[in-house]
Design a protein around this motif. Sequence first.
Motif, mmCIF file in Angstrom:
data_model
loop_
_atom_site.group_PDB
_atom_site.id
_atom_site.type_symbol
_atom_site.label_atom_id
_atom_site.label_comp_id
_atom_site.label_asym_id
_atom_site.label_seq_id
_atom_site.Cartn_x
_atom_site.Cartn_y
_atom_site.Cartn_z
ATOM 1 N N GLY A 45 0.815 -1.210 0.000
ATOM 2 C CA GLY A 45 0.000 0.000 0.000
ATOM 3 C C GLY A 45 0.848 1.258 0.000
ATOM 4 O O GLY A 45 0.535 2.243 -0.671
ATOM 5 N N VAL A 77 1.102 4.605 -2.438
ATOM 6 C CA VAL A 77 1.038 6.005 -2.013
ATOM 7 C C VAL A 77 2.265 6.766 -2.500
ATOM 8 O O VAL A 77 2.161 7.818 -3.154
ATOM 9 C CB VAL A 77 0.927 6.113 -0.477
ATOM 10 N N CYS A 93 2.043 7.609 5.739
ATOM 11 C CA CYS A 93 1.666 8.648 4.768
ATOM 12 C C CYS A 93 2.220 10.001 5.198
ATOM 13 O O CYS A 93 2.715 10.784 4.370
ATOM 14 C CB CYS A 93 0.152 8.715 4.617
ATOM 15 N N GLU A 131 -7.181 10.954 3.078
ATOM 16 C CA GLU A 131 -7.843 9.668 3.272
ATOM 17 C C GLU A 131 -9.337 9.928 3.379
ATOM 18 O O GLU A 131 -9.760 10.821 4.128
ATOM 19 C CB GLU A 131 -7.327 8.992 4.551
ATOM 20 N N ASP A 158 -6.511 8.324 -0.709
ATOM 21 C CA ASP A 158 -6.259 7.017 -0.091
ATOM 22 C C ASP A 158 -7.610 6.519 0.409
ATOM 23 O O ASP A 158 -8.181 7.066 1.345
ATOM 24 C CB ASP A 158 -5.262 7.172 1.057
ATOM 25 N N ASN A 159 -8.099 5.463 -0.216
ATOM 26 C CA ASN A 159 -9.490 5.042 -0.023
ATOM 27 C C ASN A 159 -9.616 3.759 0.796
ATOM 28 O O ASN A 159 -10.634 3.085 0.739
ATOM 29 C CB ASN A 159 -10.132 4.833 -1.400
ATOM 30 N N ILE A 164 -6.076 5.288 -4.396
ATOM 31 C CA ILE A 164 -5.006 4.410 -3.932
ATOM 32 C C ILE A 164 -5.559 3.462 -2.879
ATOM 33 O O ILE A 164 -6.305 3.874 -1.990
ATOM 34 C CB ILE A 164 -3.857 5.253 -3.333
ATOM 35 N N TYR A 165 -5.168 2.193 -2.981
ATOM 36 C CA TYR A 165 -5.534 1.203 -1.974
ATOM 37 C C TYR A 165 -4.314 0.450 -1.480
ATOM 38 O O TYR A 165 -3.413 0.138 -2.274
ATOM 39 C CB TYR A 165 -6.510 0.164 -2.538
ATOM 40 N N SER A 166 -4.320 0.136 -0.208
ATOM 41 C CA SER A 166 -3.482 -0.936 0.298
ATOM 42 C C SER A 166 -4.289 -2.214 0.133
ATOM 43 O O SER A 166 -5.263 -2.439 0.847
ATOM 44 C CB SER A 166 -3.127 -0.717 1.773
ATOM 45 N N GLY A 218 -0.643 -3.331 -3.143
ATOM 46 C CA GLY A 218 -1.290 -2.038 -3.304
ATOM 47 C C GLY A 218 -1.713 -1.850 -4.743
ATOM 48 O O GLY A 218 -1.351 -2.634 -5.635
#
Length: 393
Positions: A86, A90, A114, A154, A183-184, A203-205, A219
């Motif tokens: 993730g 980022v 982050c 986020e 960041d979702n 963006i996802y982890s 990610g």
Amino acid sequence: MSKKWKTRTNLVHGGSRRSQYNEVSEAIFLTQGFVYETAEQAEERFANAGPDEFIYARYGNPTVAMFENRMAVLEGAEDAFATASGMAAVSGALMSFLNAGDHVVAARALFGSCIYVLEDVLTRYGVDVTFVDGTDLNQWESATRKGANAVFFETIANPTLEVTDIPSVSKIAHRAGARVFVDNVFATPVFSNAIRQGADVVIYSATKHIDGQGRALGGVILGKEDFIRKTVEPYMKHTGGAMSPFTAWIMLKGLETIDLRVRAQAAGAYALADAVYGHEKLHRSIYPGHFRHPQYDLAMNTIGSGGTVVSIDVKGEKEGAFRFLNALNIVLISNNLGDAKSIATHPATTTHQRLSDRQKSILGITPGLVRLSIGLEDPDDLIEDVVQALEVA
């Protein structure tokens, strides 16, 4: 692939590629390289590889491509690039786009790593970063008015669960000519409306809800095809942050059940939040999907759910929080989230421990704050476990 398919169908079939053997389950192409029939073919592929032509696993792989395509279908994005973690997503999304002298406006309430990327890494390379209260539209307006190339936030902040108004912040950012990076993770791909509401890059982890079973790091970066292939891909493939084929296969298997899992987890999170609301051993409980939360309407209008995480502020400060954590029987003490197993985290001493006491205070990360990621256990059992642990606290 039918555009008329609904989400759960796309989660099972979207982006599928079958080999000559027509396998049912997605194939894992565990190879770092690919063979060319002629030297001329190798030259042509390096110069102009098509979507089904691969060169090297760091550049692309059939299994990874399936995961990327399925995520793009799920998110409503034109394209996606899968990454090793993730945080690779980022840092890769931001580093590939920004240049020295650029300006980023970011929400102050973020995951600790982050904050490190924004505060320590980007500034080291000449990027100016301004932090604002993510819930205050006036602060977003004021900061971006001075010139901004990107905004970052986020959707639901980690770990205090503040909700950012995606449509409003996106409009403010676009007026300033800035690209919107979201960041979702806490909103999850299941409840996401980020691109439809104005986000340019999501963006996802994948480590979290996409895998959902604590097996692998991963990610993904989603956005316009031009941005993914001309900005993100060159940076990621040359710096080495690409996802492995085996990890991509794990994530594809996770996507098949993510809708069922996340909806059950969110229902469990609501039940727990409702059960402990106003508990005498708590300063406060936080769940944006609960009707008593001050951002409930915003959460419902932008996300449609409060997500799978509940945060509680235990009386007795750090000692009270530790007594609570140590008394849990079902909920595990760890630092992941989105897992099938419920997990409790003490952010002040783990995920956000590097922040100063002043920063923690500003963000609302108190010594008693505990983040509870709700899993797939029976909600009644989880409530009983949490309540008995609060009595010990």
